[in-house]
Design a protein around this motif. Structure first.
Motif, PDB file in Angstrom:
ATOM      1  N   VAL A  78       0.837  -1.201   0.000  1.00  0.00           N
ATOM      2  CA  VAL A  78       0.000   0.000   0.000  1.00  0.00           C
ATOM      3  C   VAL A  78       0.873   1.252   0.000  1.00  0.00           C
ATOM      4  O   VAL A  78       0.665   2.174  -0.784  1.00  0.00           O
ATOM      5  CB  VAL A  78      -0.962   0.010   1.218  1.00  0.00           C
ATOM      6  CG1 VAL A  78      -1.640   1.365   1.364  1.00  0.00           C
ATOM      7  CG2 VAL A  78      -2.007  -1.094   1.088  1.00  0.00           C
ATOM      8  N   ALA A  79       1.861   1.272   0.873  1.00  0.00           N
ATOM      9  CA  ALA A  79       2.762   2.432   0.940  1.00  0.00           C
ATOM     10  C   ALA A  79       3.514   2.625  -0.379  1.00  0.00           C
ATOM     11  O   ALA A  79       3.649   3.761  -0.858  1.00  0.00           O
ATOM     12  CB  ALA A  79       3.746   2.263   2.094  1.00  0.00           C
ATOM     13  N   TYR A  80       3.973   1.532  -0.982  1.00  0.00           N
ATOM     14  CA  TYR A  80       4.713   1.629  -2.243  1.00  0.00           C
ATOM     15  C   TYR A  80       3.826   2.110  -3.387  1.00  0.00           C
ATOM     16  O   TYR A  80       4.258   2.892  -4.238  1.00  0.00           O
ATOM     17  CB  TYR A  80       5.348   0.290  -2.604  1.00  0.00           C
ATOM     18  CG  TYR A  80       6.343  -0.240  -1.607  1.00  0.00           C
ATOM     19  CD1 TYR A  80       6.958   0.581  -0.660  1.00  0.00           C
ATOM     20  CD2 TYR A  80       6.675  -1.589  -1.581  1.00  0.00           C
ATOM     21  CE1 TYR A  80       7.868   0.083   0.259  1.00  0.00           C
ATOM     22  CE2 TYR A  80       7.589  -2.099  -0.663  1.00  0.00           C
ATOM     23  CZ  TYR A  80       8.180  -1.262   0.247  1.00  0.00           C
ATOM     24  OH  TYR A  80       9.077  -1.766   1.161  1.00  0.00           O
ATOM     25  N   VAL A  81       2.576   1.617  -3.432  1.00  0.00           N
ATOM     26  CA  VAL A  81       1.631   2.061  -4.465  1.00  0.00           C
ATOM     27  C   VAL A  81       1.374   3.551  -4.324  1.00  0.00           C
ATOM     28  O   VAL A  81       1.393   4.301  -5.307  1.00  0.00           O
ATOM     29  CB  VAL A  81       0.309   1.254  -4.389  1.00  0.00           C
ATOM     30  CG1 VAL A  81      -0.817   1.959  -5.133  1.00  0.00           C
ATOM     31  CG2 VAL A  81       0.516  -0.143  -4.948  1.00  0.00           C
ATOM     32  N   ARG A  82       1.137   3.997  -3.095  1.00  0.00           N
ATOM     33  CA  ARG A  82       0.885   5.423  -2.885  1.00  0.00           C
ATOM     34  C   ARG A  82       2.085   6.255  -3.315  1.00  0.00           C
ATOM     35  O   ARG A  82       1.937   7.300  -3.946  1.00  0.00           O
ATOM     36  CB  ARG A  82       0.521   5.690  -1.425  1.00  0.00           C
ATOM     37  CG  ARG A  82      -0.848   5.116  -1.074  1.00  0.00           C
ATOM     38  CD  ARG A  82      -1.258   5.450   0.319  1.00  0.00           C
ATOM     39  NE  ARG A  82      -1.635   6.865   0.393  1.00  0.00           N
ATOM     40  CZ  ARG A  82      -2.184   7.411   1.469  1.00  0.00           C
ATOM     41  NH1 ARG A  82      -2.422   6.690   2.544  1.00  0.00           N
ATOM     42  NH2 ARG A  82      -2.489   8.689   1.473  1.00  0.00           N
ATOM     43  N   SER A  83       3.275   5.795  -3.009  1.00  0.00           N
ATOM     44  CA  SER A  83       4.484   6.528  -3.372  1.00  0.00           C
ATOM     45  C   SER A  83       4.687   6.565  -4.892  1.00  0.00           C
ATOM     46  O   SER A  83       5.077   7.593  -5.448  1.00  0.00           O
ATOM     47  CB  SER A  83       5.694   5.882  -2.702  1.00  0.00           C
ATOM     48  OG  SER A  83       6.877   6.499  -3.112  1.00  0.00           O
ATOM     49  N   ALA A  84       4.405   5.457  -5.567  1.00  0.00           N
ATOM     50  CA  ALA A  84       4.661   5.358  -7.012  1.00  0.00           C
ATOM     51  C   ALA A  84       3.614   6.075  -7.860  1.00  0.00           C
ATOM     52  O   ALA A  84       3.942   6.623  -8.915  1.00  0.00           O
ATOM     53  CB  ALA A  84       4.739   3.889  -7.434  1.00  0.00           C
ATOM     54  N   PHE A  85       2.351   6.072  -7.422  1.00  0.00           N
ATOM     55  CA  PHE A  85       1.274   6.556  -8.280  1.00  0.00           C
ATOM     56  C   PHE A  85       0.707   7.924  -7.907  1.00  0.00           C
ATOM     57  O   PHE A  85       0.402   8.717  -8.797  1.00  0.00           O
ATOM     58  CB  PHE A  85       0.121   5.547  -8.308  1.00  0.00           C
ATOM     59  CG  PHE A  85       0.446   4.277  -9.031  1.00  0.00           C
ATOM     60  CD1 PHE A  85       0.433   4.218 -10.410  1.00  0.00           C
ATOM     61  CD2 PHE A  85       0.762   3.125  -8.330  1.00  0.00           C
ATOM     62  CE1 PHE A  85       0.736   3.046 -11.087  1.00  0.00           C
ATOM     63  CE2 PHE A  85       1.055   1.946  -8.989  1.00  0.00           C
ATOM     64  CZ  PHE A  85       1.053   1.899 -10.371  1.00  0.00           C
ATOM     65  N   VAL A  86       0.513   8.181  -6.630  1.00  0.00           N
ATOM     66  CA  VAL A  86      -0.196   9.395  -6.220  1.00  0.00           C
ATOM     67  C   VAL A  86       0.585  10.632  -6.642  1.00  0.00           C
ATOM     68  O   VAL A  86       1.796  10.708  -6.458  1.00  0.00           O
ATOM     69  CB  VAL A  86      -0.486   9.378  -4.711  1.00  0.00           C
ATOM     70  CG1 VAL A  86      -1.098  10.694  -4.248  1.00  0.00           C
ATOM     71  CG2 VAL A  86      -1.429   8.220  -4.375  1.00  0.00           C
ATOM     72  N   ARG A  87      -0.122  11.569  -7.234  1.00  0.00           N
ATOM     73  CA  ARG A  87       0.399  12.848  -7.738  1.00  0.00           C
ATOM     74  C   ARG A  87       1.302  12.697  -8.966  1.00  0.00           C
ATOM     75  O   ARG A  87       2.041  13.614  -9.310  1.00  0.00           O
ATOM     76  CB  ARG A  87       1.108  13.636  -6.645  1.00  0.00           C
ATOM     77  CG  ARG A  87       0.216  13.988  -5.491  1.00  0.00           C
ATOM     78  CD  ARG A  87       0.934  14.901  -4.516  1.00  0.00           C
ATOM     79  NE  ARG A  87       0.229  15.023  -3.261  1.00  0.00           N
ATOM     80  CZ  ARG A  87      -0.742  15.881  -3.009  1.00  0.00           C
ATOM     81  NH1 ARG A  87      -1.158  16.678  -3.957  1.00  0.00           N
ATOM     82  NH2 ARG A  87      -1.300  15.926  -1.831  1.00  0.00           N
ATOM     83  N   MET A  88       1.253  11.547  -9.611  1.00  0.00           N
ATOM     84  CA  MET A  88       2.080  11.389 -10.808  1.00  0.00           C
ATOM     85  C   MET A  88       1.565  12.293 -11.927  1.00  0.00           C
ATOM     86  O   MET A  88       0.381  12.593 -12.004  1.00  0.00           O
ATOM     87  CB  MET A  88       2.130   9.927 -11.260  1.00  0.00           C
ATOM     88  CG  MET A  88       0.837   9.379 -11.825  1.00  0.00           C
ATOM     89  SD  MET A  88       0.935   7.643 -12.327  1.00  0.00           S
ATOM     90  CE  MET A  88       1.929   7.751 -13.782  1.00  0.00           C
TER      91      MET A  88
END
Length: 128
Positions: A78-88
């Motif tokens: 979950v943390a990695y997905v948020r880091s990779a995708f959010v605000r891209m």
């Protein structure tokens, strides 16, 4: 089209790649699949309308489900997905993503499979 972006990020983001090892699939994973793995599905696509025509932007709601025999794996996922995708804001394999926002998550558990899961909902704004 958004599937290309998701697969690319899972394969090329260092954290996602090290955790999932390329095991990300559209719609359904194979029974007995090595864990952890991720499944993504498009839940809804909304096209904004303008006065004269369709907008050139789609809002694509995507649900990513991560599964593992270890709860820590899905929480890290979950943390990695948020880091990779959010605000891209980038173009990947011809798909232009203007933005991505986090819409929420929920935890899952399967008694039959003795596995943990987390679902993350993301909304992508994709320029057509």
């Amino acid at each position: 089209m958004i599937g290309k972006v998701i697969k690319y990020k899972f394969d090329n983001d260092a954290s996602l790649s090290s955790l999932f090892g390329g095991r990300v699939y559209p719609m359904v994973g194979a029974q007995g699949q090595a864990t952890p793995f991720a499944i993504y599905e498009v839940v809804n696509v909304t096209t904004s309308m303008s006065k004269d025509s369709d907008s050139h932007i789609d809002e694509v709601l995507v649900r990513i489900t991560m599964v593992s025999t270890r709860y820590a794996d899905v929480q890290n996922g979950v943390a990695y997905v948020r880091s990779a995708f959010v605000r891209m804001d980038e173009t990947i394999l011809g798909v232009q993503v203007q933005s991505c926002k986090y819409d929420g998550e929920r935890d899952l558990y399967s008694d039959d499979e003795r596995s943990f899961g987390s679902q993350v909902d993301l909304t992508f704004r994709v320029i057509k």
